[in-house]
Write a protein that holds these residues in place. Structure first.
Motif, PDB file in Angstrom:
ATOM      1  N   ALA A 148     -32.810  -7.104 -34.378  1.00 50.63           N
ATOM      2  CA  ALA A 148     -32.846  -7.072 -32.541  1.00 50.63           C
ATOM      3  C   ALA A 148     -32.824  -7.796 -32.029  1.00 50.63           C
ATOM      4  O   ALA A 148     -32.371  -8.223 -30.983  1.00 50.63           O
ATOM      5  N   THR A 151     -29.938 -11.107 -31.694  1.00 48.06           N
ATOM      6  CA  THR A 151     -29.183 -10.389 -31.268  1.00 48.06           C
ATOM      7  C   THR A 151     -29.303  -9.151 -30.051  1.00 48.06           C
ATOM      8  O   THR A 151     -28.098  -9.089 -29.816  1.00 48.06           O
ATOM      9  N   ASN A 152     -29.498  -8.619 -29.461  1.00 47.17           N
ATOM     10  CA  ASN A 152     -30.453  -7.973 -28.565  1.00 47.17           C
ATOM     11  C   ASN A 152     -29.374  -6.705 -29.404  1.00 47.17           C
ATOM     12  O   ASN A 152     -28.488  -5.407 -29.182  1.00 47.17           O
ATOM     13  N   LYS A 153     -29.433  -6.860 -30.753  1.00 43.30           N
ATOM     14  CA  LYS A 153     -28.378  -5.507 -31.824  1.00 43.30           C
ATOM     15  C   LYS A 153     -29.874  -4.957 -32.498  1.00 43.30           C
ATOM     16  O   LYS A 153     -30.079  -5.487 -33.210  1.00 43.30           O
ATOM     17  N   GLU A 155     -28.447  -2.202 -36.128  1.00 43.64           N
ATOM     18  CA  GLU A 155     -28.103  -1.958 -37.000  1.00 43.64           C
ATOM     19  C   GLU A 155     -28.499  -1.447 -37.963  1.00 43.64           C
ATOM     20  O   GLU A 155     -29.370  -1.943 -38.467  1.00 43.64           O
ATOM     21  N   LYS A 203     -35.746  -0.052 -28.850  1.00 43.11           N
ATOM     22  CA  LYS A 203     -35.048  -0.625 -27.440  1.00 43.11           C
ATOM     23  C   LYS A 203     -36.232  -0.197 -26.423  1.00 43.11           C
ATOM     24  O   LYS A 203     -36.219  -0.854 -24.954  1.00 43.11           O
ATOM     25  N   LEU A 210     -31.084  -3.498 -25.564  1.00 42.75           N
ATOM     26  CA  LEU A 210     -30.349  -3.122 -27.224  1.00 42.75           C
ATOM     27  C   LEU A 210     -29.082  -2.052 -27.063  1.00 42.75           C
ATOM     28  O   LEU A 210     -29.136  -1.001 -27.013  1.00 42.75           O
ATOM     29  N   ASP A 211     -28.007  -2.855 -28.399  1.00 45.35           N
ATOM     30  CA  ASP A 211     -27.669  -2.197 -28.861  1.00 45.35           C
ATOM     31  C   ASP A 211     -27.822  -1.606 -29.760  1.00 45.35           C
ATOM     32  O   ASP A 211     -27.570  -2.284 -30.725  1.00 45.35           O
ATOM     33  N   LYS A 213     -26.724   1.280 -33.548  1.00 45.65           N
ATOM     34  CA  LYS A 213     -25.147   1.230 -33.885  1.00 45.65           C
ATOM     35  C   LYS A 213     -25.524   1.502 -35.444  1.00 45.65           C
ATOM     36  O   LYS A 213     -25.460   1.042 -36.091  1.00 45.65           O
ATOM     37  N   ASP A 223     -23.960  -8.737 -41.201  1.00 39.64           N
ATOM     38  CA  ASP A 223     -23.208  -8.715 -40.566  1.00 39.64           C
ATOM     39  C   ASP A 223     -25.215  -9.552 -39.895  1.00 39.64           C
ATOM     40  O   ASP A 223     -25.856  -9.923 -39.002  1.00 39.64           O
TER      41      ASP A 223
END
Length: 278
Positions: A148, A151-153, A155, A203, A210-211, A213, A223
């Motif tokens: 996170a 990548t600001n993600k 999963e 988030k 934050l994306d 998924k 990933d």
């Protein structure tokens, strides 16, 4: 009062000693280490050291001489923990607080076997005791937080089930060893959380950027590898997410009431705890 903390160089043991120095400065504190060199940093902080190894009964007998209370930090290695208990009995230790695992009647990656056996040895010893049944450290989610941050993600593939965890520094063994609790078993478990809840807390910790998924495991692992996340921590989160998916592990039974009662204050809010890893 002489208090010895085993695993004194580990994350749990070292934090316990730091806490004890502040909470009960009048006590004489000892840390168990495997060699003089490994005890150097403890000595600098004013901690006395004892040299010992769980696998060596004679060394444990020497290490526990004159000790009144023992904070017994568990080892995952089978069978050797009996030496600690036998040595404590011979040395006249008056109280043991042992770091066990939450809900050992359920699957805990096999760790429950060693803990249940050690709990029984302690009960059979005749030494007054408290068994601290700890849930998981928040570090099991390290790879997710690293991903996170990078990548600001966020999963995850564990789309059902929940996990109980708290910050390592919050586990209350040091407080229990001071107060010498009359309770034989204390459950130190936090409110169980889904991975979606962990994602939402992350988030919040990242100010909403934050994306999130849910993905398949076949997508998740590549990933994180591509992002350069530690493969050791990737392996940890894979194991714990699969463990959560499998359910039937007792995690859903957890609540934070007893944990917070022992601490004397609320556990750290999830989003605030995540910030410590970001």
């Amino acid at each position: 009062m002489n208090i010895l903390v085993t695993g004194a160089n580990g994350g749990y043991g070292s934090r316990a000693l730091d806490y004890l120095q502040q909470f009960i400065p009048q006590a004489k504190l000892y840390g168990l280490v495997r060699s003089e060199n490994k005890g150097a940093a403890l000595k600098e902080k004013g901690i006395n050291i004892r040299i010992g190894d769980y696998a060596d009964l004679d060394s444990m007998k020497k290490a526990l001489q004159g000790i009144d209370r023992l904070l017994f930090v568990s080892s995952p290695i089978p069978n050797i923990q009996k030496n600690v208990i036998d040595a404590a009995k011979e040395a006249g230790v008056q109280y043991i607080a042992y770091t066990s695992i939450y809900q050992p009647g359920y699957d805990k990656f096999g760790l429950e076997i060693n803990h249940k056996q050690t709990e029984q040895w302690i009960k059979d010893s005749g030494i007054p005791y408290t068994i601290l049944r700890n849930s998981w450290y928040m570090e099991v989610n390290q790879a997710l937080f690293d991903y996170a941050k990078q990548t600001n993600k966020f999963e995850y593939f564990a789309t059902k089930g929940k996990l109980s965890f708290a910050l390592r520094r919050e586990y209350a063994g040091a407080r229990v060893i001071v107060e010498k609790s009359d309770k034989k078993i204390i459950n130190l478990a936090n409110t169980p959380r889904s991975y979606e809840e962990i994602a939402q807390a992350t988030k919040v910790a990242m100010n909403g950027e934050l994306d999130i998924k849910s993905v398949s495991k076949d997508v998740f692992t590549p990933d994180l590898i591509l992002a350069g996340i530690s493969q050791i921590w990737i392996g940890v989160t894979e194991n714990y997410q699969q463990y959560t998916l499998n359910e039937g592990n007792g995690e859903n039974l957890a609540n934070n009431s007893e944990f917070e009662r022992v601490l004397g204050h609320p556990l750290t809010k999830l989003s605030e705890a995540v910030k410590e890893f970001l």
